[in-house]
Write a protein that holds these residues in place. Structure first.
Motif, PDB file in Angstrom:
ATOM      1  N   MET A   1      42.744  37.777  44.406  1.00  6.04           N
ATOM      2  CA  MET A   1      41.705  37.101  44.646  1.00  6.04           C
ATOM      3  C   MET A   1      40.391  37.818  45.197  1.00  6.04           C
ATOM      4  O   MET A   1      39.252  37.543  44.646  1.00  6.04           O
ATOM      5  CB  MET A   1      41.951  35.837  45.367  1.00  6.04           C
ATOM      6  N   LYS A   3      39.724  40.830  44.404  1.00  8.82           N
ATOM      7  CA  LYS A   3      39.294  41.668  43.303  1.00  8.82           C
ATOM      8  C   LYS A   3      38.305  40.817  42.518  1.00  8.82           C
ATOM      9  O   LYS A   3      37.196  41.308  42.158  1.00  8.82           O
ATOM     10  CB  LYS A   3      40.513  42.095  42.400  1.00  8.82           C
ATOM     11  N   ILE A   4      38.543  39.697  42.239  1.00  2.00           N
ATOM     12  CA  ILE A   4      37.875  38.773  41.314  1.00  2.00           C
ATOM     13  C   ILE A   4      36.612  38.608  42.221  1.00  2.00           C
ATOM     14  O   ILE A   4      35.412  38.651  41.344  1.00  2.00           O
ATOM     15  CB  ILE A   4      38.611  37.262  40.888  1.00  2.00           C
ATOM     16  N   ASN A   5      36.486  38.066  43.591  1.00  8.72           N
ATOM     17  CA  ASN A   5      35.393  37.907  44.166  1.00  8.72           C
ATOM     18  C   ASN A   5      34.415  39.243  44.106  1.00  8.72           C
ATOM     19  O   ASN A   5      33.294  38.944  44.108  1.00  8.72           O
ATOM     20  CB  ASN A   5      35.606  37.526  45.677  1.00  8.72           C
ATOM     21  N   ILE A   7      34.489  41.623  42.033  1.00  6.28           N
ATOM     22  CA  ILE A   7      33.736  41.680  40.404  1.00  6.28           C
ATOM     23  C   ILE A   7      32.813  40.738  40.297  1.00  6.28           C
ATOM     24  O   ILE A   7      31.483  40.952  39.723  1.00  6.28           O
ATOM     25  CB  ILE A   7      34.900  41.565  39.491  1.00  6.28           C
ATOM     26  N   LEU A   8      32.850  39.680  40.771  1.00  6.07           N
ATOM     27  CA  LEU A   8      31.867  38.606  40.761  1.00  6.07           C
ATOM     28  C   LEU A   8      30.575  38.822  41.532  1.00  6.07           C
ATOM     29  O   LEU A   8      29.484  38.473  40.877  1.00  6.07           O
ATOM     30  CB  LEU A   8      32.389  37.178  41.117  1.00  6.07           C
TER      31      LEU A   8
END
Length: 87
Positions: A1, A3-5, A7-8
């Motif tokens: 999670m 990593k996604i944050n 990247i976003l």
């Protein structure tokens, strides 16, 4: 999670930087366009002024005046034509 944050967040930052760059470039191009339009108007006005000056210089009266003053020309009389000799 996480990593996604991350990247976003990077995507949002990149998008924001792109937006700022595009806004700056848009303002720069608009200013350049306005300067070019002003230059075009100035050149058009100069062209009209020069056209008017050329017209004024080409009038018959002006040509005759220049011929008399600068070239020393004068009107010809019938007597000069008949005798063939200049006075």
């Amino acid at each position: 999670m996480v990593k996604i944050n991350l990247i976003l967040i990077l995507a949002v930052l990149a998008s924001g930087l792109g937006l700022v760059h595009n806004a700056y470039e848009s303002r720069r191009l608009f200013t350049e366009r306005e300067r070019a339009k002003a230059e075009g108007h100035r050149l058009a006005a100069d062209a009209e002024r020069l056209k008017a000056e050329r017209h004024a210089q080409a009038t018959n009266l002006r040509v005759e005046q220049v011929a008399r003053e600068r070239l020393g020309m004068r009107l010809i009389s019938p007597a000069v034509v008949a005798s063939g000799v200049a006075p």
